[in-house]
Enzyme design. Structure first.
Site, PDB file in Angstrom:
ATOM      1  N   ASP A   1       0.862  -1.182   0.000  1.00  0.00           N
ATOM      2  CA  ASP A   1       0.000   0.000   0.000  1.00  0.00           C
ATOM      3  C   ASP A   1       0.895   1.227   0.000  1.00  0.00           C
ATOM      4  O   ASP A   1       2.085   1.144   0.315  1.00  0.00           O
ATOM      5  CB  ASP A   1      -0.875  -0.022   1.266  1.00  0.00           C
ATOM      6  N   SER A   2       0.301   2.371  -0.282  1.00  0.00           N
ATOM      7  CA  SER A   2       1.057   3.625  -0.237  1.00  0.00           C
ATOM      8  C   SER A   2       1.499   3.964   1.190  1.00  0.00           C
ATOM      9  O   SER A   2       2.374   4.799   1.373  1.00  0.00           O
ATOM     10  CB  SER A   2       0.196   4.753  -0.793  1.00  0.00           C
TER      11      SER A   2
ATOM     12  N   TYR B   1      -0.341   8.578  -2.425  1.00  0.00           N
ATOM     13  CA  TYR B   1      -0.260   8.318  -3.857  1.00  0.00           C
ATOM     14  C   TYR B   1      -1.481   8.945  -4.572  1.00  0.00           C
ATOM     15  O   TYR B   1      -1.439   9.180  -5.767  1.00  0.00           O
ATOM     16  CB  TYR B   1      -0.299   6.807  -4.139  1.00  0.00           C
TER      17      TYR B   1
ATOM     18  N   CYS C   1      -4.020  -1.047  -1.961  1.00  0.00           N
ATOM     19  CA  CYS C   1      -4.291   0.369  -2.222  1.00  0.00           C
ATOM     20  C   CYS C   1      -5.204   0.537  -3.441  1.00  0.00           C
ATOM     21  O   CYS C   1      -4.902   0.015  -4.514  1.00  0.00           O
ATOM     22  CB  CYS C   1      -2.941   1.043  -2.469  1.00  0.00           C
ATOM     23  N   ASN C   2      -6.287   1.269  -3.261  1.00  0.00           N
ATOM     24  CA  ASN C   2      -7.202   1.514  -4.382  1.00  0.00           C
ATOM     25  C   ASN C   2      -6.525   2.330  -5.473  1.00  0.00           C
ATOM     26  O   ASN C   2      -6.723   2.081  -6.661  1.00  0.00           O
ATOM     27  CB  ASN C   2      -8.438   2.275  -3.903  1.00  0.00           C
TER      28      ASN C   2
ATOM     29  N   GLU D   1      -6.215   9.173   9.409  1.00  0.00           N
ATOM     30  CA  GLU D   1      -4.882   8.968   9.999  1.00  0.00           C
ATOM     31  C   GLU D   1      -4.743   9.701  11.326  1.00  0.00           C
ATOM     32  O   GLU D   1      -4.038   9.256  12.230  1.00  0.00           O
ATOM     33  CB  GLU D   1      -3.791   9.428   9.018  1.00  0.00           C
TER      34      GLU D   1
ATOM     35  N   CYS E   1     -11.345   3.454  -0.984  1.00  0.00           N
ATOM     36  CA  CYS E   1     -10.070   3.938  -0.445  1.00  0.00           C
ATOM     37  C   CYS E   1      -9.803   3.184   0.851  1.00  0.00           C
ATOM     38  O   CYS E   1     -10.733   2.946   1.632  1.00  0.00           O
ATOM     39  CB  CYS E   1     -10.156   5.436  -0.177  1.00  0.00           C
ATOM     40  N   THR E   2      -8.531   2.841   1.041  1.00  0.00           N
ATOM     41  CA  THR E   2      -8.158   2.055   2.223  1.00  0.00           C
ATOM     42  C   THR E   2      -8.600   2.687   3.541  1.00  0.00           C
ATOM     43  O   THR E   2      -8.874   1.982   4.502  1.00  0.00           O
ATOM     44  CB  THR E   2      -6.623   1.935   2.288  1.00  0.00           C
ATOM     45  N   HIS E   3      -8.624   4.026   3.574  1.00  0.00           N
ATOM     46  CA  HIS E   3      -8.877   4.700   4.841  1.00  0.00           C
ATOM     47  C   HIS E   3     -10.364   4.815   5.206  1.00  0.00           C
ATOM     48  O   HIS E   3     -10.699   5.020   6.361  1.00  0.00           O
ATOM     49  CB  HIS E   3      -8.307   6.119   4.802  1.00  0.00           C
TER      50      HIS E   3
HETATM   51  N1  DGL Z   1      -4.085   3.908   0.025  1.00  0.00           N
HETATM   52  C1  DGL Z   1      -4.700   4.956  -0.753  1.00  0.00           C
HETATM   53  C2  DGL Z   1      -5.946   4.399  -1.474  1.00  0.00           C
HETATM   54  O1  DGL Z   1      -6.526   3.399  -1.102  1.00  0.00           O
HETATM   55  C3  DGL Z   1      -5.064   6.158   0.108  1.00  0.00           C
HETATM   56  C4  DGL Z   1      -3.854   6.960   0.559  1.00  0.00           C
HETATM   57  C5  DGL Z   1      -3.078   7.589  -0.581  1.00  0.00           C
HETATM   58  O2  DGL Z   1      -3.550   8.552  -1.208  1.00  0.00           O
HETATM   59  O3  DGL Z   1      -1.985   7.116  -0.859  1.00  0.00           O
HETATM   60  O4  DGL Z   1      -6.353   4.947  -2.457  1.00  0.00           O
END
Ligand code: DGL
Length: 270
Positions: A12-13, A44, A75-76, A154, A186-188
């Site tokens: 993941d990012s 990302y 990561c999406n 976060e 999105c992961t978050h």
């Molecule tokens: N992990 C990213 C996603 O799922 C979110 C955080 C980022 O922007 O890197 O898109």
């Protein structure tokens, strides 16, 4: 017995992919996981496709050097930008989060009107729209980038006024669209489920791609006879490219578990 005791590589990012790890641990408690979070270069979601793909290759190369049996792109943003290129390069199964999320959304909708929320890169890539339309081209899709949800999650501001007001600003327009399903792309965002549900109302089904992805990984391992067969408890390893202490503090909230075995590494020279 046929099986494969090598670990699953998840990347993941940054920290967010731990929402996918949490589900993987739930569905596959016997599997060993190696996680890489590119915390030095997160986010990302605001970067170009080319940059995201270049970073993603570095992450995947690092995990390949650890001899993983499968790559999970938690990561999406990476899944939306770079899945095809990564699949083409590596000789092991690669699972992204977009198709499982799209499949679950198509299953859930009755009105055939689906909302999608994600980072700017995920939304502008159109990847979810393509994945949903490939399953049912009559579905109307309403995408919206919600970048501020990432820092709010976060920060641990999961259910306070500022998060609620931000959610109203982003999500109120969905009320006029007649959607019955909203994809948390999105992961978050699974961390903000409570606030998001409160704003959009109980009648809208929230789709968590983390959960669907873990189910799909479990199916793939089973189908390809790649399940871990050992009786010993799996030990997980976490790698980050910056700030392991912050990863531990924030990550434990994402994972809902204590995180041990965190190592800081440089992936630009693999
Ligand atoms: N992990 C990213 C996603 O799922 C979110 C955080 C980022 O922007 O890197 O898109």
């Amino acid at each position: 017995m046929i099986g494969d005791n090598r670990p699953i590589g998840v990347f993941d990012s940054g920290i967010g992919g731990l929402t996918v790890v949490k589900e993987l641990m739930e569905y596959l408690p016997n599997e060993e996981i190696i996680y890489l979070g590119d915390t030095a270069r997160v986010p990302y979601g605001t970067k170009s496709k080319e940059t995201v793909t270049r970073f993603a290759f570095e992450c995947a190369d690092f995990l390949m050097s650890k001899e993983v049996k499968m790559l999970v792109i938690a990561c999406n943003t990476i899944s939306a930008s770079s899945l095809d290129e990564i699949e083409a390069k590596f000789p092991i199964p690669v699972q992204g989060v977009i198709i499982p999320g799209a499949r679950a959304a198509v299953r859930a909708t009755k009105t055939k009107r689906i909302g999608i929320i994600g980072t700017e890169r995920t939304i502008s890539s159109g990847a979810y729209i393509d994945a949903i339309r490939a399953l049912d081209n009559e579905i109307e899709i309403f995408p919206k980038a919600c970048p501020l949800f990432v820092p709010l999650a976060e920060e641990g501001w999961l259910d306070i006024e500022v998060t609620y007001l931000t959610a109203i600003e982003y999500l109120a327009p969905f009320k006029l669209k007649g959607i019955d399903t909203l994809v948390l792309a999105c992961t978050h965002y699974p961390l903000l489920k409570g606030v998001i549900q409160r704003v959009v109302g109980r009648r809208i089904t929230l789709i968590d791609s983390a959960d669907e992805t873990a189910k799909t990984v479990a199916e793939t391992l089973k189908k390809m006879k790649l399940e871990r067969m050992s009786d010993t408890l799996p030990s997980h390893h976490f790698y980050v490219t910056d700030n392991p202490n912050k990863f531990m503090q924030v990550g434990e909230r994402f994972l809902n578990k204590e995180i041990r075995n965190i190592e800081e590494i440089d992936i630009t020279n693999i």
